[in-house]
Design a protein around this motif. Structure first.
Motif, short mmCIF file in Angstrom:
data_model
loop_
_atom_site.label_atom_id
_atom_site.label_comp_id
_atom_site.label_asym_id
_atom_site.label_seq_id
_atom_site.Cartn_x
_atom_site.Cartn_y
_atom_site.Cartn_z
N SER A 33 -5.02 8.17 32.42
CA SER A 33 -4.11 8.32 31.44
C SER A 33 -3.07 9.65 31.57
O SER A 33 -3.69 10.71 32.01
N ILE A 34 -2.11 9.51 31.52
CA ILE A 34 -1.05 10.44 31.75
C ILE A 34 -0.11 10.68 30.57
O ILE A 34 0.35 9.84 30.07
N ALA A 35 -0.23 11.81 29.74
CA ALA A 35 0.32 12.10 28.34
C ALA A 35 1.81 12.54 28.70
O ALA A 35 2.13 13.31 29.48
N GLY A 36 2.82 11.89 27.73
CA GLY A 36 4.10 12.51 27.83
C GLY A 36 4.23 12.85 26.40
O GLY A 36 3.46 13.07 25.55
N ARG A 37 5.57 13.12 25.97
CA ARG A 37 5.79 13.71 24.76
C ARG A 37 5.55 12.39 23.64
O ARG A 37 5.30 12.78 22.39
N LEU A 38 6.20 11.47 23.96
CA LEU A 38 5.97 10.09 23.22
C LEU A 38 5.02 9.10 23.45
O LEU A 38 4.60 8.45 22.32
N ILE A 71 9.67 -2.35 28.53
CA ILE A 71 8.91 -2.53 29.81
C ILE A 71 9.26 -3.76 30.39
O ILE A 71 8.87 -4.89 29.86
N PRO A 72 9.88 -3.91 31.55
CA PRO A 72 9.91 -5.19 32.39
C PRO A 72 8.42 -5.81 32.46
O PRO A 72 7.57 -5.21 32.70
N ALA A 73 8.48 -7.42 32.48
CA ALA A 73 7.18 -8.16 32.55
C ALA A 73 6.54 -7.98 33.70
O ALA A 73 5.31 -7.98 33.54
N GLU A 74 7.16 -7.81 34.78
CA GLU A 74 6.33 -7.81 35.94
C GLU A 74 5.86 -6.28 36.49
O GLU A 74 4.96 -5.97 37.22
N GLU A 75 6.22 -5.28 35.45
CA GLU A 75 5.91 -3.91 35.77
C GLU A 75 4.44 -3.98 35.25
O GLU A 75 3.95 -4.51 34.44
N ARG A 76 3.58 -3.04 36.18
CA ARG A 76 2.07 -3.14 35.82
C ARG A 76 2.03 -1.69 34.84
O ARG A 76 2.69 -0.74 35.20
N GLY A 77 0.93 -1.54 33.90
CA GLY A 77 0.78 -0.40 33.56
C GLY A 77 0.83 -0.61 31.82
O GLY A 77 1.68 -1.43 31.38
N ALA A 91 16.29 5.29 23.49
CA ALA A 91 16.50 5.84 24.57
C ALA A 91 15.45 7.25 24.90
O ALA A 91 15.21 7.23 26.06
N ALA A 92 14.90 7.70 23.87
CA ALA A 92 13.85 8.64 24.20
C ALA A 92 12.76 8.07 24.62
O ALA A 92 12.19 8.79 25.78
N LEU A 93 12.42 7.06 24.12
CA LEU A 93 11.22 6.12 24.82
C LEU A 93 11.47 5.91 26.26
O LEU A 93 10.59 5.86 27.20
N ALA A 94 12.82 5.38 26.70
CA ALA A 94 12.85 4.84 28.09
C ALA A 94 12.55 6.35 28.87
O ALA A 94 12.43 6.24 29.86
N ILE A 95 13.29 7.47 28.54
CA ILE A 95 13.10 8.65 29.20
C ILE A 95 11.71 9.01 29.35
O ILE A 95 11.27 9.37 30.34
N ASP A 96 10.94 8.79 28.51
CA ASP A 96 9.39 8.80 28.53
C ASP A 96 8.81 8.06 29.56
O ASP A 96 7.68 8.28 30.21
N ILE A 97 9.10 6.69 29.44
CA ILE A 97 8.56 5.69 30.30
C ILE A 97 8.85 6.17 31.60
O ILE A 97 8.11 5.85 32.50
N ALA A 98 10.25 6.46 31.99
CA ALA A 98 10.62 6.69 33.48
C ALA A 98 9.68 7.97 33.75
O ALA A 98 9.36 7.90 34.91
N TYR A 99 9.75 8.88 32.99
CA TYR A 99 8.94 10.32 33.41
C TYR A 99 7.75 10.07 33.80
O TYR A 99 7.12 10.38 34.74
N LEU A 100 6.77 9.31 32.77
CA LEU A 100 5.27 9.08 33.12
C LEU A 100 5.23 8.14 34.51
O LEU A 100 4.14 8.35 35.34
N ARG A 101 6.10 7.07 34.86
CA ARG A 101 5.95 6.40 35.99
C ARG A 101 6.30 7.27 37.09
O ARG A 101 5.37 7.12 38.09
N GLN A 102 7.25 8.06 37.13
CA GLN A 102 7.62 8.84 38.16
C GLN A 102 6.25 9.63 38.60
O GLN A 102 5.99 10.09 39.74
N ARG A 103 5.75 10.13 37.50
CA ARG A 103 4.44 11.34 37.50
C ARG A 103 3.22 10.53 38.33
O ARG A 103 2.65 10.91 39.16
N TRP A 104 3.17 8.96 38.03
CA TRP A 104 2.31 8.11 38.57
C TRP A 104 2.38 7.97 39.91
O TRP A 104 1.55 8.02 40.87
N GLN A 105 3.55 7.64 40.24
CA GLN A 105 4.08 7.50 41.72
C GLN A 105 3.65 8.76 42.63
O GLN A 105 3.24 8.69 44.03
#
Length: 400
Positions: A33-38, A71-77, A91-105
């Motif tokens: 699990s990776i914690a972000g702000r939101l 979250i796109p339906a085909e995306e895992r997680g 918009a803030a939620l989308a930024i957090d989602i992108a940040y966390l996915r980038q961290r995982w990659q």
């Protein structure tokens, strides 16, 4: 069986979910699990959970639907929505989602490049976590006394918390920033065994391996109309102070509180309600079980890392953490017994006692007869030497 799932030498991607505490080692998990702000990202799951602190079912369902839409339906997680996301826009939620996915990659990329037993990712620094978790729209400002740290925090805020960046300012005063805001004094108070209340009452906090005990006392407070009123008001104030001390000291595990005895049932209920209310602002989960038959309040608080006292202090080298040392007289008798034992095993010309000044003073004064009697019994002279650097329990017996 675990032997059918794992084998010796098998590389695993694991996350430390609980730091070592006392004699217990760290707790690990393969469920990352990776914690972000939101949000908290769960890359190996498709579950969407909502913080239990968001208790309105309508709000929980709305947040779940909003997140599904981002979250796109085909995306895992999967994700867990943190309490701070309740008022956040898409918009803030989308930024957090992108940040966390980038961290995982980035973590996955490092698993292909680094050998086993390598650190792939760690939680944000303390200052970054403060920005992420503590700073809100109610925060007046953030003061930083190092230019390098200021630049680092501004860069972090610019990327993930744009509204906070303007609140971060460099402190340029001559006085140390801890002195200016009284931080050193607060740290000492957070480490003290006794905590004074404004009314004149006080708390006594004792932390052990198994549990923490908190004793409430009226002290010099006599402000009530009668004794019951005094006790009730002291306990109500203590409930707020206890909740604050639990946060400041990061106390966890089993906690037993000995409030001053209250004979009226509605007073006991009011104190319990006040304690639960004060704990509601604590970000760490806690549970208050109520009064026992002996009038004690039992509660638990989640323990994820060492307490403040364990981080900032270590056991005394003189008493080995007992908080007490043997009296000088006890040490004298221990030395006499040790000399008698050694006299039966060895045949030296004599014995020399090297000990703390208080112990030597006793041998020269009140215990001089005991020392002379021992010397006569074993037929060997016993001399004395002072070593000021020795603790009261520390001594040496030298064969001469």
């Amino acid at each position: 069986q675990i032997e059918k799932t794992l084998f010796a030498g098998q590389p695993l991607l694991v996350q430390v979910i609980k730091d070592p505490l006392g004699t217990k080692g760290a707790r690990l998990s393969t469920q990352i699990s990776i914690a972000g702000r939101l949000l908290v990202y769960l890359p190996q799951s498709k579950h969407i959970g909502i913080s239990t602190r968001i208790d309105q079912e309508s709000d929980r369902e709305l947040l779940r639907q909003r997140l599904h839409g981002l979250i796109p339906a085909e995306e895992r997680g999967g994700f867990i929505v943190r309490t701070s996301a309740e008022q956040a826009d898409d918009a803030a939620l989308a930024i957090d989602i992108a940040y966390l996915r980038q961290r995982w990659q980035e973590i996955l990329r490092l698993t292909q490049q680094l050998p086993a037993s390598s650190l792939l990712y760690q939680e944000l620094s303390l200052s970054e976590r403060c920005l992420r978790d503590v700073v809100s729209e109610l925060t007046a400002g953030v003061r930083v006394d190092q230019a390098g740290e200021l630049e680092h925090l501004c860069r972090f805020a610019r990327a993930y918390m744009p509204a906070v960046e303007e609140k971060i300012r460099l402190y340029r005063g001559d006085r140390p920033i801890f002195d200016l805001y009284g931080i050193e004094t607060e740290i000492e108070r957070a480490l003290a065994r006794r905590v004074d209340l404004k009314s004149g009452g006080y708390l006594i906090i004792d932390q052990t391996e198994a549990l923490t005990t908190i004793d409430v006392n009226t002290g010099g407070y006599v402000g009530g109309k009668n004794f019951d009123d005094t006790v009730f008001k002291t306990n109500m104030e203590a409930a707020h102070a206890i909740a604050r001390q639990l946060r400041l000291r990061n106390l966890g595990g089993i906690i037993v509180i000995d409030f001053i005895d209250m004979h009226r049932e509605h007073h006991r209920d009011a104190v319990l309600q006040e304690l639960r209310k004060a704990l509601a602002t604590d970000r760490t989960r806690s549970s208050v079980l109520g009064f026992t038959g002996l009038g004690l309040v039992e509660m638990t608080r989640k323990r994820t890392r060492e307490s403040l006292a364990h981080i900032l202090r270590e056991s005394c080298p003189l008493c080995q953490g007992k908080g007490e040392v043997k009296t000088a007289r006890s040490v004298c008798y221990e030395i006499l017994r040790e000399i008698r034992r050694e006299a039966g095993q060895f045949d030296p010309q004599g014995f020399r006692i090297i000990a703390n000044p208080q112990v030597i003073d006793l041998f020269l004064d009140e215990e001089s007869a005991s020392l002379a009697s021992l010397s006569e019994d074993i037929g060997k002279p016993v001399s004395l030497a002072v070593e000021a650097s020795y603790g009261q329990e520390h001594y040496d017996i030298v064969l001469t």
